[in-house]
Design a protein around this motif. Sequence first.
Motif, PDB file in Angstrom:
ATOM      1  N   UNK A  28      25.411  39.546  68.722  1.00  0.00           N
ATOM      2  CA  UNK A  28      26.218  40.349  69.527  1.00  0.00           C
ATOM      3  C   UNK A  28      27.068  39.478  70.381  1.00  0.00           C
ATOM      4  N   UNK A  29      28.350  40.021  70.543  1.00  0.00           N
ATOM      5  CA  UNK A  29      29.335  39.376  71.465  1.00  0.00           C
ATOM      6  C   UNK A  29      30.047  40.456  72.173  1.00  0.00           C
ATOM      7  N   UNK A  30      30.528  40.061  73.492  1.00  0.00           N
ATOM      8  CA  UNK A  30      31.193  40.851  74.487  1.00  0.00           C
ATOM      9  C   UNK A  30      32.477  40.048  74.704  1.00  0.00           C
ATOM     10  N   UNK A  31      33.591  40.741  74.308  1.00  0.00           N
ATOM     11  CA  UNK A  31      34.787  40.248  74.661  1.00  0.00           C
ATOM     12  C   UNK A  31      34.813  38.867  74.094  1.00  0.00           C
ATOM     13  N   UNK A  32      34.574  38.694  72.742  1.00  0.00           N
ATOM     14  CA  UNK A  32      34.892  37.487  71.925  1.00  0.00           C
ATOM     15  C   UNK A  32      33.842  36.376  72.290  1.00  0.00           C
ATOM     16  N   UNK A  33      32.737  36.683  73.296  1.00  0.00           N
ATOM     17  CA  UNK A  33      31.763  35.635  73.792  1.00  0.00           C
ATOM     18  C   UNK A  33      30.199  36.064  73.186  1.00  0.00           C
ATOM     19  N   UNK A  46      34.549  45.020  75.151  1.00  0.00           N
ATOM     20  CA  UNK A  46      34.631  45.220  73.795  1.00  0.00           C
ATOM     21  C   UNK A  46      33.223  44.561  73.015  1.00  0.00           C
ATOM     22  N   UNK A  47      32.332  45.159  72.511  1.00  0.00           N
ATOM     23  CA  UNK A  47      31.115  44.837  71.834  1.00  0.00           C
ATOM     24  C   UNK A  47      31.400  44.797  70.514  1.00  0.00           C
ATOM     25  N   UNK A  48      30.883  43.692  69.793  1.00  0.00           N
ATOM     26  CA  UNK A  48      30.819  43.492  68.397  1.00  0.00           C
ATOM     27  C   UNK A  48      29.431  43.023  68.087  1.00  0.00           C
ATOM     28  N   UNK A  49      29.108  43.757  66.929  1.00  0.00           N
ATOM     29  CA  UNK A  49      27.651  43.437  66.521  1.00  0.00           C
ATOM     30  C   UNK A  49      27.402  43.289  65.127  1.00  0.00           C
ATOM     31  N   UNK A  50      26.898  41.993  64.515  1.00  0.00           N
ATOM     32  CA  UNK A  50      26.775  41.677  63.093  1.00  0.00           C
ATOM     33  C   UNK A  50      25.310  42.134  62.490  1.00  0.00           C
ATOM     34  N   UNK A  51      25.686  43.126  61.591  1.00  0.00           N
ATOM     35  CA  UNK A  51      24.483  43.831  60.786  1.00  0.00           C
ATOM     36  C   UNK A  51      24.479  43.097  59.437  1.00  0.00           C
ATOM     37  N   UNK A  52      23.955  42.059  59.215  1.00  0.00           N
ATOM     38  CA  UNK A  52      24.110  41.536  57.787  1.00  0.00           C
ATOM     39  C   UNK A  52      25.470  41.068  57.415  1.00  0.00           C
ATOM     40  N   UNK A  53      26.048  41.783  56.383  1.00  0.00           N
ATOM     41  CA  UNK A  53      27.768  41.578  56.025  1.00  0.00           C
ATOM     42  C   UNK A  53      28.540  42.267  56.932  1.00  0.00           C
ATOM     43  N   UNK A  54      27.906  43.387  57.340  1.00  0.00           N
ATOM     44  CA  UNK A  54      28.716  44.460  58.123  1.00  0.00           C
ATOM     45  C   UNK A  54      28.961  44.170  59.578  1.00  0.00           C
ATOM     46  N   UNK A  55      30.088  44.230  60.156  1.00  0.00           N
ATOM     47  CA  UNK A  55      30.313  43.942  61.545  1.00  0.00           C
ATOM     48  C   UNK A  55      30.793  45.577  62.409  1.00  0.00           C
ATOM     49  N   UNK A  56      30.145  45.725  63.344  1.00  0.00           N
ATOM     50  CA  UNK A  56      30.572  46.915  64.113  1.00  0.00           C
ATOM     51  C   UNK A  56      31.296  46.539  65.755  1.00  0.00           C
ATOM     52  N   UNK A  57      32.411  47.176  65.686  1.00  0.00           N
ATOM     53  CA  UNK A  57      33.019  46.889  67.204  1.00  0.00           C
ATOM     54  C   UNK A  57      33.638  47.840  67.981  1.00  0.00           C
ATOM     55  N   UNK A  58      33.001  47.996  69.025  1.00  0.00           N
ATOM     56  CA  UNK A  58      33.213  49.207  69.817  1.00  0.00           C
ATOM     57  C   UNK A  58      33.979  48.904  71.236  1.00  0.00           C
ATOM     58  N   UNK A  59      34.406  49.793  71.830  1.00  0.00           N
ATOM     59  CA  UNK A  59      35.124  49.599  73.285  1.00  0.00           C
ATOM     60  C   UNK A  59      34.020  50.569  74.069  1.00  0.00           C
ATOM     61  N   UNK A  60      33.610  50.040  75.087  1.00  0.00           N
ATOM     62  CA  UNK A  60      32.941  50.774  76.115  1.00  0.00           C
ATOM     63  C   UNK A  60      33.706  51.882  77.132  1.00  0.00           C
ATOM     64  N   UNK A  61      33.413  53.008  76.818  1.00  0.00           N
ATOM     65  CA  UNK A  61      34.297  53.951  77.511  1.00  0.00           C
ATOM     66  C   UNK A  61      33.290  54.553  78.880  1.00  0.00           C
ATOM     67  N   UNK A  62      32.184  54.821  78.819  1.00  0.00           N
ATOM     68  CA  UNK A  62      31.230  54.952  79.874  1.00  0.00           C
ATOM     69  C   UNK A  62      29.992  54.350  79.890  1.00  0.00           C
ATOM     70  N   UNK A  63      29.352  53.918  80.973  1.00  0.00           N
ATOM     71  CA  UNK A  63      28.256  53.347  81.180  1.00  0.00           C
ATOM     72  C   UNK A  63      27.254  54.186  81.841  1.00  0.00           C
TER      73      UNK A  63
END
Length: 79
Positions: A28-33, A46-63
């Motif tokens: 898991x990375x946030x803003x590239x780190x 921007x959160x990026x999560x790697x699931x095996x060979x698939x990557x999910x990239x999302x922008x946080x709109x609300x916390x």
Amino acid sequence: MRLDKFLKVSRLIKRRSVANEACDAGRVSINGNVAKAGTKVKTGDIIEISFGDKTVKVRVLKVLETVKKEDAADMVEYL
């Protein structure tokens, strides 16, 4: 909010323990780190999560601390 809790509340990952393990493994990375489970998440990240060979990239709109299942999709925007 902690990253592992955000991943669970936003329903990107089903359980907090699984989110914690993904963070510890460096998938898991946030803003590239690479982020640890305790990293603070804020609106606009921007959160990026790697699931095996698939990557999910999302922008946080609300916390939000708690959210209904129907409203969880409004917390993030898929990129």
